[in-house]
Design an enzyme around this catalytic site. Structure first.
Site: not given
Lengths: 226, 215
Positions: A77, A146-150
């Site tokens: 969202k 953020d971490t880039g994982k998403t």
């Protein structure tokens, strides 16, 4: 006399960098909903500045992929405000230029935060079928990296549908020690590793109705904790 | 009884050349029926009416994708503006759902709600459903009966447009932007096979264009 040839400077827009020690603006200089009184520390990025930066990203996007059909993949969202304003900005700009960008919007929902920590689990919620992306220019529109994982997992997921090209627009990119994956092609702001809320970014669903990007206070974290 | 701005059947609208319309649509549209600025002004008023009725308690704004998305964003911006400029304010959370409607042989409409948080998040809240257009009203009626099962404090529906059509079930939303004729409208939130989303005014689609953009 030899004619001076024009020097071509290719500027790479890497986003507005906000330093680690930036305290933000004092709350009493801006308007915000009364029900958040005491829950936010400062105004980190005022709404108007977000809008001005989006206008610039829209212009860059138009320059790069104008005259092509683009599908914007809005990450819900948190991405809904950024996507709405970015798409609108692109529309307004293309009206006054010769470039026409036919942009359509698709939505995908991801869940990856618990309270203020990014979790390992990535849930991609509907639609399962992204086959409308096949052979198209896709622009993933995400509020924050953020971490880039998403983003890494999302890119992998989108790639399975074989789009022609994937671009990523991220309003905020966090400076984190163990970041992975590729940086977005279009970056609004590069920010310190602090938990920010507002402009559709939430803390357990709260603060999406705040128009500036702000830093949540300790009191706010406790008050709205799950 | 909800008030609305009535666009009559014989409303001629405005000539395209009097407004800014994307060049690639110039041949496809007949007239501008509702200019973008008018949509925004009307939406601003809807926001005030909504706050007057629902502003006493936590509001959950439920966006019906994909059509309702543009109107949802603009409506919420006006509600937020009211919220951040008064001494009182009310928490506002958002959610997004997709409705898949399908009718079986008996032509009774069924509606499936896809996406969205646990419906238990709506219990005890003031729920505002935001839709772009209501035509027969049957989808909305089915959705409403689904939602009452989660015991919200109140449920209201805001729709930018309501079509004047003999196919209407008689259902009317609580907040209506405009009542419009049963014509083929595109622009602002209304698309035709994904086209016209980049048109900011609501216009009547020409007959040739229906063929041109057919799937």
């Amino acid at each position: 006399m030899a004619e001076d040839s024009p020097v071509k400077i290719v500027k790479q827009d890497k986003g507005i960098v906000i330093e680690d020690d930036w305290p933000g603006y004092s709350l009493d200089l801006f308007t915000y909903p009364e029900h958040y009184h005491g829950d936010i520390e400062s105004v980190y990025i005022p709404h108007g500045v977000i809008m001005d930066r989006i206008e610039c990203l829209a212009r860059n996007i138009l320059e790069d992929i104008g005259n092509h059909d683009v599908i914007a993949l809005c990450v819900l969202k948190g991405g809904y405000k950024f996507c709405a304003d970015l798409v609108e900005s692109i529309k307004v700009l293309s009206r006054s230029t010769n470039r026409t960008l036919t942009m359509r919007v698709e939505f995908i929902r991801l869940k990856s935060y618990l309270n203020d920590q990014s979790t390992e689990d990535l849930h991609i919620i509907g639609p399962e079928d992204l086959s409308m992306l096949r052979g198209k220019n896709v622009l993933i529109v995400e509020a924050i990296v953020d971490t880039g994982k998403t983003m890494k997992a999302l890119l992998k997921h989108v790639e399975t549908f074989q789009p022609k090209r994937i671009g990523v627009a991220g309003l905020l990119v966090k400076r984190v020690p163990n970041g992975v994956g590729r940086l977005p092609d279009y970056v609004g702001f590069v920010i310190p590793n602090r938990f920010v809320v507002g402009y559709a970014l939430d803390y357990n669903e709260y603060f999406r109705d705040l128009n500036h990007i702000c830093v949540i206070s300790e009191r706010g974290k406790v008050k709205y904790k799950l | 009884m909800a008030s609305y701005l009535e666009i009559t059947d014989d409303e001629k609208g405005h000539e395209l050349s009097l407004f800014c319309v994307p060049k690639h649509y110039e041949e496809d549209l007949d007239r501008v029926i509702i200019p973008h600025g008018l949509i925004m002004d009307r939406t601003e008023r809807l926001a005030r009416d909504i706050m007057r009725d629902m502003g006493g308690h936590h509001i959950v704004a439920l966006c019906v994708l994909k059509g309702g998305y543009k109107f949802f964003a603009d409506l919420l911006d006006y509600i937020k503006l009211l919220n951040q400029n008064s001494d009182k304010s009310v928490p506002l959370t958002v959610d997004f759902i997709r409705l898949k409607s399908y009718s079986n042989d008996q032509s009774t409409n069924k509606v499936k709600v896809i996406g969205g948080d646990e419906l238990s998040a709506l219990t005890g809240k003031n729920v505002l459903i935001v839709e772009d257009i209501v035509e027969t009203g049957r989808t909305m009626q089915t959705l409403l009966s689904l939602l009452t099962e989660c015991n919200p404090k109140m449920v209201k529906v805001a729709s930018l447009l309501v079509k004047r059509t003999p196919r209407s079930s008689g259902y009317k939303p609580d907040y209506i932007g405009f009542e419009v004729p049963d014509k083929f409208l595109v622009g602002y939130a209304l698309d035709y096979n994904e086209y016209f989303r980049d048109l900011s005014h609501i216009c009547v689609l020409s007959e040739q264009a229906k063929e041109k953009y057919k799937v």
